[in-house]
Design a protein around this motif. Structure first.
Motif, short mmCIF file in Angstrom:
data_model
loop_
_atom_site.label_atom_id
_atom_site.label_comp_id
_atom_site.label_asym_id
_atom_site.label_seq_id
_atom_site.Cartn_x
_atom_site.Cartn_y
_atom_site.Cartn_z
N TYR A 19 0.91 -1.03 0.14
CA TYR A 19 -0.06 -0.08 0.06
C TYR A 19 0.63 1.04 -0.05
O TYR A 19 1.94 1.28 0.74
N VAL A 21 0.97 4.89 1.07
CA VAL A 21 0.32 6.05 2.11
C VAL A 21 1.22 7.17 1.86
O VAL A 21 2.42 7.04 2.41
N ALA A 28 1.93 -4.86 3.24
CA ALA A 28 0.92 -5.61 3.88
C ALA A 28 1.00 -7.23 3.79
O ALA A 28 0.79 -8.01 4.65
N GLY A 49 -3.03 -6.26 12.29
CA GLY A 49 -2.11 -5.56 11.25
C GLY A 49 -0.95 -6.20 10.60
O GLY A 49 -0.05 -6.07 9.91
N SER A 50 -1.19 -7.60 10.97
CA SER A 50 -0.28 -8.78 10.33
C SER A 50 -0.43 -8.95 8.92
O SER A 50 0.41 -9.68 8.31
N GLY A 51 -1.52 -8.56 8.49
CA GLY A 51 -1.95 -8.91 6.74
C GLY A 51 -2.84 -9.89 6.61
O GLY A 51 -2.78 -10.36 5.51
N LYS A 52 -3.65 -10.31 7.60
CA LYS A 52 -4.66 -11.39 7.61
C LYS A 52 -5.60 -11.17 6.78
O LYS A 52 -6.00 -12.07 5.78
N SER A 53 -6.36 -10.02 7.02
CA SER A 53 -7.30 -9.31 6.08
C SER A 53 -6.94 -9.22 4.51
O SER A 53 -7.58 -9.72 3.48
N THR A 54 -5.69 -8.62 4.41
CA THR A 54 -5.16 -8.31 3.18
C THR A 54 -4.95 -9.68 2.30
O THR A 54 -5.46 -9.89 1.21
N1 LIG Z 1 -6.33 0.31 2.19
C1 LIG Z 1 -4.96 0.53 2.88
N2 LIG Z 1 -4.22 1.39 2.84
C2 LIG Z 1 -2.94 1.46 3.38
N3 LIG Z 1 -2.50 0.61 4.31
C3 LIG Z 1 -3.62 -0.57 4.48
C4 LIG Z 1 -4.72 -0.68 3.87
N4 LIG Z 1 -5.30 -1.73 4.46
C5 LIG Z 1 -4.44 -2.42 5.19
N5 LIG Z 1 -3.36 -1.72 5.23
C6 LIG Z 1 -2.27 -1.81 6.23
O1 LIG Z 1 -1.83 -3.12 5.95
C7 LIG Z 1 -1.46 -4.13 6.90
C8 LIG Z 1 -2.27 -5.04 7.06
O2 LIG Z 1 -3.60 -4.82 7.23
P1 LIG Z 1 -4.54 -5.90 7.60
O3 LIG Z 1 -4.38 -7.07 6.51
O4 LIG Z 1 -6.15 -5.32 7.72
O5 LIG Z 1 -4.27 -6.50 8.98
P2 LIG Z 1 -4.93 -7.60 9.91
O6 LIG Z 1 -6.25 -7.75 9.29
O7 LIG Z 1 -4.23 -8.80 10.02
O8 LIG Z 1 -5.38 -7.01 11.32
C9 LIG Z 1 -1.54 -3.10 8.17
O9 LIG Z 1 -0.57 -2.31 8.30
C10 LIG Z 1 -2.47 -1.79 7.72
O10 LIG Z 1 -2.56 -0.58 8.06
#
Ligand SMILES: Nc1ncnc2c1ncn2[C@@H]1O[C@H](COP(=O)(O)OP(=O)(O)O)[C@@H](O)[C@H]1O
Ligand SMILES: [Mg+2]
Lengths: 251, 420
Positions: A19, A21, A28, A49-54
């Motif tokens: 990402y 920013v 991620a 914040g470890s990237g699970k959702s990503t």
């Molecule tokens: N749309 C986005 N823009 C910038 N950074 C993002 C975005 N989505 C997620 N991140 C960053 O990517 C990292 C992983 O996020 P995420 O996958 O949501 O973590 P989890 O689900 O494990 O808590 C985090 O540091 C988050 O801040």
């Protein structure tokens, strides 16, 4: 890589998701390799914040990897158009969300029917298929109810039914019990167990150890990388999975 | 082959689904939808009502002129706008019978000609019975053919009647009943002023020739033109008919040239009379009708524009309210085109709904218009205007719905699902 009589559903190779920013680059996902076979039940854990959702978004074709390759059912998804990805999401992926994401104005049945509206083949028999799958998740008696007439557990069952209605190759659930009390969580997890026994491939994200223990394999993530990948020894199918998994090393 | 069938089917499915979704969305937000479409409602209502009124007026005017005949030409005195005759009295510029002498020989495009004269209204008597305010008009034989007005009983006037100043008359059937004349009244005599006239015929009643006059107590008696002088000094005008509708302009030019000479108007002086044709009247009527249509069109255009902006606004609100829904739909496999179609159809359905209500309102206005003025009783909304109204409403929906729909279609599903 050893592959014994098992069909690979997911094959990730060196997948990154960066990402931007401002001037900062957030990794991620930072070089993820992952293989998941048919009828596996995988839990993904890791700190916030470890990237699970990503990772889930990439697996669910909602998001594209910045680099690396992703094969789903033997098909390379990295080069697919947006429309083709939508089609993949429709036919091969079932998503379950933490906050259910049901449409408040529609009945349970209509909510479950929704993916079939966008489906090429499912449209004609959509009512029957929706009813069948609601029955499967144990909600045959609630088909006319609106979301606000359902309990949290029932809502999540409707959402699971909706995810299953197109017979997806994988069921992806991002913290599916995050909004539920412990008793209801247990019921939902039993439903996942049942679906798994029926042959469904499942990947779920969770914080909680006892939730993860329902799975037969636990993947831990940290800073966009997979840091451990172990079998829980829970299911009868562990022999096959163990070999499949040996490619993933702990970091 | 499968793909060939599948593509249109997919679209039909999507269409059906979108209309269904749009209707449920509108139903769920009844009040808001109604308020949003008011601009469209007013636009469509006014366009249909204006078109209906114009159609009615046109139909009325056309039937009137059809009965007169489109080759009819009217001649009468008129003060010029410039020159020394600008302030002349009506008496100075009046027509004299001899101004028209030899007109048919000198104007080859004129087929028929009749002087007309009026001595105002008189009282008609038969025995004890009398009717006041009867219009006495002097005519020549050609009048019947020019005005397309035959007798229903007895005979028309002949050239002889006029030449011999016969004291004969043609009466209208209403006067016949009012004066309690016999059913076959030919040969009976009525008195007008101090003169006696023998009834030669009963002439068709044609109240529509007297635009706007109250048909109820309007009675007419016709006598030969030259006989008219026995009742007083008449005001004179004339009717003519060109040999065909195409020759009307030529006939008018010839008559103008001829009358300038007989009335002794010098070459650099303006006319002291007018020569109007039904054709030129129709042309100017059509011009006015077009003007009214354009002005109304402008007003309607503005109200549709305002309505369209309202639609756009509400659709933008709808898109932002339903961001999560859009995210979800995309997550379960809706293509961008499906989302676009859904919102576009929602906007169009909203506009059609406004169009429908507007049409209803327009129909009410039309009924009111036709009720208050008998001249507009032929007022109705033509089918093409209904099509036009819906076409406009639909276009407004597509035009103003496109931007919100594109916005919805472009939403990123992950962002959309995270939206609060
Ligand atoms: N749309 C986005 N823009 C910038 N950074 C993002 C975005 N989505 C997620 N991140 C960053 O990517 C990292 C992983 O996020 P995420 O996958 O949501 O973590 P989890 O689900 O494990 O808590 C985090 O540091 C988050 O801040
Ligand atoms: Mg997360």
């Amino acid at each position: 890589m050893i592959q014994i009589a098992e069909k690979l559903i997911i094959q990730l190779d060196a997948v990154t998701r960066v990402y931007k920013v401002g001037v900062e680059h957030i990794h991620a996902l930072d070089g993820v390799d992952l293989r998941i076979g048919e009828n596996e039940y995988v839990a993904i854990m890791g700190p916030s914040g470890s990237g699970k959702s990503t990772l889930m978004n990439c697996l669910g074709c909602l998001d594209r990897a910045t680099s690396g390759s992703y094969e789903l059912d033997g098909q390379d998804t990295t080069k697919l158009s947006d429309a083709a990805l939508a089609h993949v999401r429709n036919e091969r992926i079932g998503f379950v969300f933490q906050s259910f994401e049901l449409l408040g104005k529609l009945s349970a049945l209509k909510n479950v029917e929704m993916p079939l509206i966008y489906s090429r083949n499912g449209w004609w028999a959509r009512r029957k298929r929706a009813k069948d799958v609601l029955q499967r998740v144990g909600l045959a008696g609630r088909i006319k109810h609106r979301p606000n007439q359902l309990s949290g557990g029932e809502k999540q069952r409707v959402a699971i039914a909706r995810a299953l209605v197109c017979n997806p190759s994988i069921l992806l659930a991002d913290e599916p019990t995050g909004n539920l009390d412990s008793k209801t969580s247990e019921e939902i997890l039993e439903l996942f167990d049942q679906l798994h026994r029926e042959g469904q491939t499942i990947i779920l994200v969770t914080h909680e150890e006892h939730v993860a223990n329902h799975a037969e394999r636990i993947i831990k993530m940290k800073d966009g990388k997979i840091c451990s990948d172990v079998s829980t020894g829970r299911t009868a199918r562990k022999e096959a999975s163990a070999e499949n998994r040996s490619t993933e090393e702990t970091t | 082959m499968r793909a060939l069938i599948n593509a249109p089917l997919a679209f039909l499915r999507l269409f059906y689904q979108s209309v269904y979704l749009a209707l449920s969305q509108i139903w769920a937000n009844k009040m808001r939808s109604f308020l949003t479409t008011i601009g469209i409602v007013i636009g469509v209502a006014s366009v249909t009502a204006v078109i209906a009124a114009l159609t009615g007026l046109k139909a009325q005017v056309l039937t009137q002129f059809e009965t007169i005949g489109t080759n009819t030409i009217f001649v009468g005195p008129r003060r010029p706008k410039t020159g020394p005759m600008r302030h002349a009295s009506w008496w100075t510029i009046r027509f004299l019978p001899e101004h028209f002498d030899g007109i048919l020989e000198n104007c080859p495009s004129v087929g028929l000609f009749s002087r007309l004269g009026s001595v105002g209204s008189h009282t008609a008597r038969f025995g004890e019975n009398s009717v006041e305010n009867v219009n006495i008009t002097g005519i020549e034989a050609a009048y019947h053919e020019i005005q397309n007005r035959p007798v229903i009983l007895g005979r028309e006037f002949s050239v002889i009647d006029n030449m011999q100043k016969n004291q004969v008359c043609l009466i209208d059937p209403k006067l016949q009943t009012e004066l309690r004349l016999d059913r076959d009244c030919i040969g009976q005599a009525i008195r007008i002023g101090h003169q006696t006239f023998v009834i030669a015929g009963v002439i068709e009643r044609r109240p529509e020739l007297n635009f706007g006059q109250d048909a109820e107590d309007y009675y007419e008696v016709f006598i030969p033109f030259r006989t008219l002088y026995k009742l007083g000094e008449p005001g004179i005008w004339a009717f003519a008919a060109s040999k065909s509708t195409e020759m009307t302009e030529e006939a008018q030019a010839e008559m103008k040239f001829f009358l300038r000479r007989t009335r002794g108007i010098r070459p650099n002086e303006p006319d002291t009379f007018r020569i109007d044709s039904v054709k030129s009247f129709l042309t100017s009527f059509n011009e006015v009708a077009l003007m009214v249509t354009l002005v109304a069109g402008g007003v309607v255009g503005i109200s549709l524009l305002v309505g369209g902006v309202g639609i756009m606004n509400i659709m933008l609100v709808s898109v932002s309210e339903r961001t999560r829904e859009i995210g979800l739909r995309k997550a379960v496999g809706a293509k961008n085109s499906a989302i676009l179609t859904q919102f576009l159809i929602e906007a169009v359905v909203l506009c059609f709904f406004g169009g429908l209500v507007g049409l209803g309102l327009g129909q009410c206005l039309t009924l009111i218009i036709s009720g208050i003025n008998p001249v507009l009783e032929k007022t109705y909304i033509p089918v093409w205007a209904v099509g036009l109204a819906f076409g406009f409403a639909g276009s407004v929906g597509i035009f103003f719905g496109l931007f919100p729909a594109v916005k919805a279609a472009r939403l990123d599903p992950i962002e959309a699902l995270r939206h609060e």
